[in-house]
Design a protein around this motif. Structure first.
Motif, short mmCIF file in Angstrom:
data_model
loop_
_atom_site.label_atom_id
_atom_site.label_comp_id
_atom_site.label_asym_id
_atom_site.label_seq_id
_atom_site.Cartn_x
_atom_site.Cartn_y
_atom_site.Cartn_z
N THR A 139 0.83 -1.20 0.00
CA THR A 139 0.00 0.00 0.00
C THR A 139 0.86 1.25 0.00
O THR A 139 2.06 1.20 0.25
N LYS A 140 0.20 2.36 -0.29
CA LYS A 140 0.85 3.66 -0.20
C LYS A 140 -0.18 4.63 0.38
O LYS A 140 -1.39 4.41 0.28
N TYR A 142 -2.65 7.65 0.80
CA TYR A 142 -3.49 8.37 -0.15
C TYR A 142 -4.52 9.17 0.64
O TYR A 142 -5.32 8.58 1.38
N LEU A 143 -4.49 10.46 0.51
CA LEU A 143 -5.35 11.36 1.26
C LEU A 143 -5.25 11.02 2.75
O LEU A 143 -4.19 11.12 3.33
N LYS A 146 -5.07 4.65 2.96
CA LYS A 146 -4.08 3.93 2.15
C LYS A 146 -4.79 3.33 0.95
O LYS A 146 -5.98 3.04 0.99
N ILE A 147 -4.01 3.15 -0.14
CA ILE A 147 -4.50 2.45 -1.33
C ILE A 147 -3.43 1.46 -1.76
O ILE A 147 -2.27 1.57 -1.37
N ASP A 149 -0.64 0.05 -3.92
CA ASP A 149 0.35 0.64 -4.81
C ASP A 149 0.58 -0.34 -5.97
O ASP A 149 1.31 -1.31 -5.84
#
Length: 161
Positions: A139-140, A142-143, A146-147, A149
């Motif tokens: 994951t990475k 995001y806002l 996490k989302i 990657d």
């Protein structure tokens, strides 16, 4: 030696250390004479606690690995279904675009826009192919959450981190 779990060795080391600490505590601090009972109990407690600690450590580690495998499998199933569903309309759009492009020349007003639509359609197709090849869960941020990657999930294990 291969068949003996590592936590048994840790239990032996733990029992030795607990026995040694107990011996020092009884002999030098409490001034209690050492007997068989004052040595056996700490050995038993140390051995048992060392084995239990290592057993549960190994068990929890294996459970975490299984949980990660299940997570990856779930992601692969979901992305596979999504990719399949997105590919259906994408093929229709691509087919119509090819027919439009065959009928247009570079001089037509709509040519540039149609080519941009085709470029974006190809980009979507590449993204769908990437999604279909996900084999790990990375994951990475995001806002505020996490989302997944996508680029890092496609790399080999030896190439990451």
């Amino acid at each position: 030696m291969k068949n003996i779990p590592s936590y048994v060795f840790s239990g032996c080391i733990g029992s030795f250390l607990v026995s040694l600490m107990s011996l020092v505590h009884h002999s030098f601090i409490l001034n209690i004479p050492n007997t068989l009972k004052t040595l056996i109990i700490p050995v038993f407690v140390g051995f048992t606690s060392g084995i239990l600690i290592q057993y549960f450590k190994t068990k929890w580690k294996n459970e975490a690995i299984e949980k990660e495998k299940a997570k990856v499998e779930t992601i692969k199933e979901i992305t596979g279904a999504i990719c399949h569903e997105f590919n259906q309309p994408l093929m229709v759009i691509s087919g119509y675009l090819e027919m439009l492009i065959e009928d247009l020349s570079e001089k037509d007003i709509e040519y540039k826009e149609i080519m941009e639509i085709q470029d974006q359609t190809n980009r979507i197709a590449d993204l769908i192919n990437k999604l279909d090849q996900i084999n790990r869960y990375v994951t990475k941020p995001y806002l505020s959450g996490k989302i997944v990657d996508i680029d890092r999930t496609l790399k080999n294990d030896s190439q990451t981190e």
